[in-house]
Design an enzyme around this catalytic site. Sequence first.
Site, short mmCIF file in Angstrom:
data_model
loop_
_atom_site.label_atom_id
_atom_site.label_comp_id
_atom_site.label_asym_id
_atom_site.label_seq_id
_atom_site.Cartn_x
_atom_site.Cartn_y
_atom_site.Cartn_z
N ILE A 70 9.69 -27.42 19.14
CA ILE A 70 9.61 -27.24 20.58
C ILE A 70 10.05 -25.86 21.03
O ILE A 70 9.98 -25.54 22.22
CB ILE A 70 10.45 -28.30 21.32
CG1 ILE A 70 11.90 -28.30 20.83
CG2 ILE A 70 9.84 -29.68 21.15
CD1 ILE A 70 12.80 -29.27 21.58
N GLY A 71 10.50 -25.04 20.12
CA GLY A 71 10.92 -23.70 20.50
C GLY A 71 11.23 -22.86 19.28
O GLY A 71 11.54 -23.38 18.20
N ASP A 130 23.26 -12.10 26.77
CA ASP A 130 21.84 -12.23 26.44
C ASP A 130 21.14 -13.15 27.43
O ASP A 130 20.29 -13.96 27.04
CB ASP A 130 21.68 -12.74 25.01
CG ASP A 130 20.26 -12.57 24.48
OD1 ASP A 130 19.52 -11.72 25.02
OD2 ASP A 130 19.88 -13.30 23.55
N LYS A 175 18.63 -27.47 16.46
CA LYS A 175 18.39 -26.04 16.30
C LYS A 175 18.77 -25.64 14.88
O LYS A 175 19.93 -25.78 14.47
CB LYS A 175 19.21 -25.25 17.33
CG LYS A 175 19.00 -23.75 17.27
CD LYS A 175 19.80 -23.07 18.38
CE LYS A 175 19.57 -21.58 18.39
NZ LYS A 175 20.34 -20.90 19.49
N CYS A 181 14.38 -15.46 17.87
CA CYS A 181 14.41 -14.42 16.86
C CYS A 181 15.31 -14.78 15.68
O CYS A 181 15.29 -14.09 14.65
CB CYS A 181 14.86 -13.10 17.47
SG CYS A 181 16.50 -13.18 18.22
#
Length: 567
Positions: free
Chosen positions: A149-150, A347, A204, A153
């Site tokens: 889903i994502g 960020d 993740k 970098c």
Amino acid sequence: MSVKHALSRGLEFSRSLFQLGILKPAGRIAGKFRGERLRVNQPGRSVQPRTFLPARYRYYRTSLSGLAAQLQSAGFRRLIGGGSPRNRAVFLAFGVGLGLIDQQLDEDRRSAATCQEIQALFTKSSVQSPVKPFTSGYKLEDYVIGKQIGKGCNAAVYEAAAPFAPLGPNSRCSLVELKQNGEESGIMAPLKFPGAHSYPLAVKMMWNIGAGSSSEAILNAMAQELVPANPQALRKEKELVLNGHFGEAPKRVTAHPNIIQVYRAFTAEVPLLPGALNEYPAALPARLNPAGLGNNHTLFLVMKNYPCTLQQYLQVCVPGSRHGSMMLLQLLEGVDHLCRQDIAHRDLKSDNILLEFDSADCPRLVITDFGCCLAEERLGLKLPFTSRYVYRGGNSCLMAPEVATAESGPGVEINYSKADAWAVGAIGYEIFGQPNPFYSSSGLESRSYQEKQLPPLGASVPSDVQLVVRLLLRRNPKKRPSARVAANILHLSLWGKRALVSLKPDSMGKMADWLLCHSAVVLLKGSRRNALVEAELQRGFLANLDLEELRMAAGYLMYGRQLSFSI
């Protein structure tokens, strides 16, 4: 010199002395004005105002109020006993000025006490987790992994599910569609579909290139990713080996509605997940891809699965003015929460912000991806910049001017206390349907732009929001409001318009009255509308009340409305 002029000079003189700190303590003033008729501590006499003084100037406290009363009494005695008219008038005005100052201080003390009581009341409420608590989940085998889903970098994100981790009662994990007709045109709203709750979690997987395969090495190299981890995220035996990037464990941010929560963090062998060979072949270990550069083990983070990023949301619609204001406000609340714990994200960008919807279809934003953050106990928000090789953070386009223009050298420090707030100001353009001026091909550079070059936000954007964006994008951080003050400006604009109508810069009494009424309303709504973004924002505002920060926000609002910024 006229009597009127003398009175004004006396009042101004008393204010100046007070601001310079000469009146602390009152005995210092007594030493400056020693004489036969002015004794602050005369033996056998107590400081009492004369009965013929107006009631508003009858103060019985020592220090400033007692001195004011004695100066006023002395001034009246001089009026009766003789002396030049000018000196008598200045002397009386000086005493009256001290009395007025003390009256203002007394009002400020009452307002500050009110703010502290409200703050204490609302800080007791804890942030509810969107996922029900679970005790397992420290192994990759505990989860069913779905599609990707994502991808960033340094990591890939997959949807996941586990039988022990169902969604909480207030969570909404769904796809989105564009409403054609609604209260505000162009609002993204949830669309329920079969299987929407099949994957309530997101896993993740970090890409481990060069960090080694031991758990200790992995946790040390990727310690910043654990800043938003909850206390149960790591097993205790792994917690003990974590040293952090600078030789010590990074800080952990406490729970907040606008900060992502990491529920589990563990190391495991890198699996061949869907799309891996096509999406990130170089990050795979040699056993999965002979040309891969990755190590066999890496770090996995388990979080809630959100429907989309802010960037994806804004690609298909522009929120209405009220929802847009609350979205900008949520980002400021999240940044303020980080700053209060001496953490800088470094960020911030629209694809590092996740989005879902509350039960009233209002977008809820959470800040994620802390891989570039500054969260060291010994550093705080100031990073020693002794060499040009020191890492300043990610996303150079949205790097605040004071960070982008810093020159390395002995004793140089970069102050990040207002850097994330600057990035929020730039993201404000995206929220209200405009190109980010620091992204577009003919855009500006943060290290060299001038404030007059900032493009307008558009007539449909509320003037108070335009003011906040313009203030946040000031080049000089000393002239830029903090995230807390900027958030308070939007809070007052959204909920406190009635209080602002009669507000004066030097008086917060009516503001304190409004705060008490607003607190009662929020408390009554809290039990019934706990999951609404609006209710969360109002509780957050009341939990962070500070008199001086509130006064600064009100001052900015009044200043902006007087000047009528053309943005």
